[in-house]
Write an enzyme that holds these catalytic residues in place. Structure first.
Site, short mmCIF file in Angstrom:
data_model
loop_
_atom_site.label_atom_id
_atom_site.label_comp_id
_atom_site.label_asym_id
_atom_site.label_seq_id
_atom_site.Cartn_x
_atom_site.Cartn_y
_atom_site.Cartn_z
N LYS A 22 42.86 39.29 53.57
CA LYS A 22 42.45 40.55 52.92
C LYS A 22 42.85 41.75 53.78
O LYS A 22 43.25 42.79 53.25
CB LYS A 22 40.93 40.54 52.70
CG LYS A 22 40.48 39.47 51.71
CD LYS A 22 38.98 39.29 51.76
CE LYS A 22 38.49 38.23 50.80
NZ LYS A 22 37.08 37.89 51.00
N VAL B 118 34.97 32.46 39.22
CA VAL B 118 35.36 33.82 38.84
C VAL B 118 35.93 33.85 37.41
O VAL B 118 35.60 34.74 36.62
CB VAL B 118 36.37 34.41 39.85
CG1 VAL B 118 36.79 35.81 39.43
CG2 VAL B 118 35.75 34.44 41.25
N1 HSE Z 1 35.23 33.33 50.00
C1 HSE Z 1 35.37 34.73 49.84
C2 HSE Z 1 34.26 35.42 50.61
C3 HSE Z 1 35.30 35.07 48.38
O1 HSE Z 1 33.31 34.75 51.00
O2 HSE Z 1 34.35 36.62 50.86
C4 HSE Z 1 35.69 36.49 48.06
O3 HSE Z 1 37.01 36.76 48.38
#
Ligand code: HSE
Length: 441
Positions: A207, A16
């Site tokens: 998340k 990123v």
């Molecule tokens: N490893 C995470 C995914 C990356 O596959 O969604 C993005 O947050």
């Protein structure tokens, strides 16, 4: 543009970080035209300054110590993309104390230390931005904070881990094995350095905690939330799901139970009806359905992982941080605004279920299961079975699927425990929640 260029410090030049650096260089003119603010990347902190990189970068910019960014009085904004939680925690804390707005994509950091860091951000009046921490390139964080600000959020349901969605899609559509699909997701740069968190549901859970914090105004702790990953999803369950009109998706569900001031927050592979848009989200794509009391249902869709989509989210935040630097009286980061919510105990969460038993194919098995379920007051909405097969030890077996009416998870677990003593019924049935994501939330 004659004003002083804002100086950016970038910590981390992995997948990123590289995307961010490249895009800041490539689209500089566009960004400057849109914001009216000139900028430049002044320093880039990396673990190993001698490593060969995929991006062309002036070696003079590189440093092996992120403190060089935080302690440089000329650096206005710090981007944290080093990952992990310990070092990143120190970096973000010190940058905020130095009154440098921080942009991070580190969901694990926010899930673990979000409460503390947002307090520090408020105390120091220095914003902490985190659009890239959830949903890759999807602008869900800003949407929850700004565009949907007038809504009481009734429910959020979404697919927010690109790696697991990529794996499930490859298994369902191409018949690829779990291991092959994971290796491809790693090659494409979707998976975390340690993909365990992608596969076991915890990346999605981190998340989900961030989304819940935004929707309900307070950081929540990862303790006691219910998280299941995709490790046990099998081709057999995909086949049954398809026949029954469903797809299997790793879903996060966040629901507010206002009457109890409690939040239901779950992550698990779930059956999603083919009629719902979330069932058609494939590959690395994420989708988040937010149901607000004023707006009704909204669905945000886009690439949930990968270099450029995530860089797009990071840079959106960098531009907000640049505006803050020009107008320091305005702090557009997150402000907690409610008291702690309790989490609804998992046993009390209610959905319909799909349960697949592996059973001996002999008279009375269906009746035994149905009777035990009835004893726990669990209704059956349908059944299905596979063809008979021989189990290798001379016994005929088959898969028996029960579709169950909505009941508390705790009650279902009790019924399944009770069924373990019955001969001819495999002790570890496959259990999936069936998510009813209707308009009324
Ligand atoms: N490893 C995470 C995914 C990356 O596959 O969604 C993005 O947050």
């Amino acid at each position: 543009m004659s004003e002083r260029a804002l100086q950016i410090g970038l910590a981390g030049l992995g997948t990123v970080g590289t995307g961010v650096y490249e895009t800041l260089c490539r689209n500089r003119e566009l960004l400057q035209a849109r914001t009216g603010i000139p900028f430049r990347v002044k320093r880039v902190a990396v673990r190993d300054i001698h490593r060969k990189r995929d991006v062309e970068i002036d070696p003079e910019l590189l440093t092996a110590d992120w403190r060089d960014l935080v302690e440089d009085p000329e650096i206005d904004i710090v981007i944290e993309l080093i990952g992990g939680t310990e070092e990143a925690h120190r970096l973000v804390e010190e940058a905020l104390r130095a009154h440098k707005p921080v942009v991070t994509g580190n969901k694990a950091l926010l899930a673990e230390f979000g409460g503390e860091l947002f307090r520090l951000s408020a105390e120091t009046k220095t914003p902490l931005y985190f659009e890239a921490s959830c949903g890759g390139g999807i602008p869900i964080i800003q949407s929850l904070q700004s565009s949907l600000v007038c809504n009481y959020v009734r429910r959020i349901a979404g697919i927010i881990n690109g790696t697991s969605n990529y794996i499930l899609s490859s298994m369902e559509r191409k018949g690829v094995s779990f291991e092959e699909a994971l290796a491809a997701a790693q090659r494409k740069g979707y998976a975390e350095a340690d993909p365990t968190l992608d596969v076991n549901g915890w990346d999605a859970a981190h998340k989900a905690l961030i989304l819940a914090m935004l929707a309900y105004g307070t950081p929540l702790s990862p303790e006691n939330i219910s998280v299941y990953g995709i490790e046990r999803v099998t081709p057999t369950d995909f086949r049954f799901a398809r026949e029954l009109g469903y797809n299997i998706k790793l879903l996060v569900v966040i629901r507010h139970h206002g009457e109890r001031n409690a939040l239901e927050l779950r992550v698990q592979p779930s059956f999603v009806s083919h009629k719902h848009m979330l069932s058609n989200v494939y590959g690395v794509f994420n989708a988040i359905a937010v149901h607000g009391d004023i707006v009704g249902e909204t669905i945000f869709y886009g690439r949930g992982a990968g270099k450029n989509p995530t860089a797009s989210a990071v840079i959106g935040d960098v531009m907000l941080a640049m505006r803050d630097c020009r107008h320091p009286e305005h702090h557009s980061g997150f402000h907690p605004y409610t008291k702690q919510l309790s989490l609804l105990p998992q046993e009390e969460t209610v959905t319909p279920y799909y349960v697949r038993f592996h059973v001996a194919d002999k008279p009375g098995v269906i009746a035994t299961i149905a009777a035990e379920l009835a004893r726990y007051d669990i209704g059956i909405s349908g059944t299905m079975s596979s063809a008979r097969r021989e189990d290798g030890e001379g016994e005929d077996t088959c898969d028996l699927v029960f579709m169950l009416h909505a009941c508390p998870w705790g009650k279902l677990c009790e019924a399944l425990r009770a069924l373990r003593v019955h001969e001819g019924i495999g002790p570890h049935p496959a259990v999936f929640r069936i998510e009813t994501l209707n308009e009324e939330a």
